[in-house]
Write an enzyme that holds these catalytic residues in place. Structure first.
Site, short mmCIF file in Angstrom:
data_model
loop_
_atom_site.label_atom_id
_atom_site.label_comp_id
_atom_site.label_asym_id
_atom_site.label_seq_id
_atom_site.Cartn_x
_atom_site.Cartn_y
_atom_site.Cartn_z
CE1 TYR A 129 -12.13 -52.80 -26.39
CE2 TYR A 129 -12.78 -54.34 -28.11
CZ TYR A 129 -13.12 -53.44 -27.12
OH TYR A 129 -14.44 -53.21 -26.84
CG ASP A 174 -6.71 -43.23 -12.33
OD1 ASP A 174 -6.93 -44.21 -13.07
OD2 ASP A 174 -5.80 -42.41 -12.53
CB SER A 202 -16.76 -55.41 -26.32
OG SER A 202 -16.39 -55.18 -27.66
#
Length: 256
Positions: free
Chosen positions: A116, A64, A103
């Protein structure tokens, strides 16, 4: 032959899952895969996909990288902290490869995705900075630039938060633009979304290349959108072009 050790984060679904399955199931057992996920209760899907073909090639670990699921923490700080954790070992052995999922949102600003895109733009800068330095340690950094991908993420209700406000609190015109944006997204995903297996092939190209590139693009159909940025460096042409593409209706840009 000595196995290539591969650490993959986020293997409970999507690209991480598909890549872990592909490498761990390699018939020649060329890879030793350490597949990580936040919640080990989700590991059964990965185990089902490899169908017992993973003996000596797959370990599933809990990792995590953030205490909160915030976009900036996961995309930027999580990426940097994970890379930094493994750099000493790579430097000591004199070689290594770092592949980061980029991305289209890290190359082009997109409306209703301010946070984002900011996180992905930051990842681009961080990886570019690291690549310049790490070449002196024979460590290659590559960004795998993804467009729309058919993953479980698409099954979730689409939400956007213009600024820090909920959509119920924004003005009517902003809400109307958001609805138009969602229609545009639907068309983009329908026409250009890729399966995770298509993305995995690009990752494999980067892993297996003797001279890996810094950027790999998974979807060439989206590359023409970069031309306005290059042809007009002041950014104005890109802003006009994207606004027209996203918010036009029947070829006519929406008017206030």
């Amino acid at each position: 032959m000595e196995q290539t050790v591969v650490l993959i984060t986020g293997c409970s679904s999507g690209i991480g899952l598909s890549l872990a399955v592909r490498l761990a199931s390699d018939p020649a057992k060329m890879y030793k895969v350490y597949a990580t996920m936040r919640n080990l209760a989700k590991k059964e899907r990965l185990l089902d996909c490899v169908k017992g073909l993973h003996k000596d090639t797959l370990d599933i670990l809990q990792l995590d990288i953030t205490d909160q699921g915030q976009i900036l923490e996961v995309n930027l700080l999580g990426t940097i902290s994970t890379i930094q954790a493994f750099l000493p070992g790579m430097k000591a052995q004199g070689h290594g490869r770092i592949l980061v999922t980029g991305s289209i949102g890290g190359l082009k600003g997109l409306p209703f995705n301010e946070v984002y895109c900011a996180s992905k733009f930051a990842v681009e800068g961080a990886c570019e900075s690291l690549a310049i330095l790490l070449q002196h340690f024979n460590i290659h950094v590559s960004l795998i630039e993804c467009g729309p991908v058919n993953t479980d993420f698409l099954d979730n209700p689409q939400r956007a938060e213009p600024g820090d406000c909920s959509l119920q609190q924004v003005d009517a015109h902003t809400r109307s633009l958001y609805d138009t944006y969602l229609q545009h997204c639907g068309m983009v995903f329908q026409n250009a979304a890729q399966d995770t297996e298509d993305i995995v092939k690009v990752f494999l190209d980067a892993i297996q290349s003797s001279n890996p590139a810094f950027r790999y693009y998974t979807n060439n159909a989206l590359l023409p959108l970069s031309s306005p940025k290059i042809s007009a460096l002041d950014g104005s042409q890109y802003i006009r072009t994207m606004s027209k593409i996203i918010f036009s209706t029947n070829g006519k840009e929406e008017q206030k």
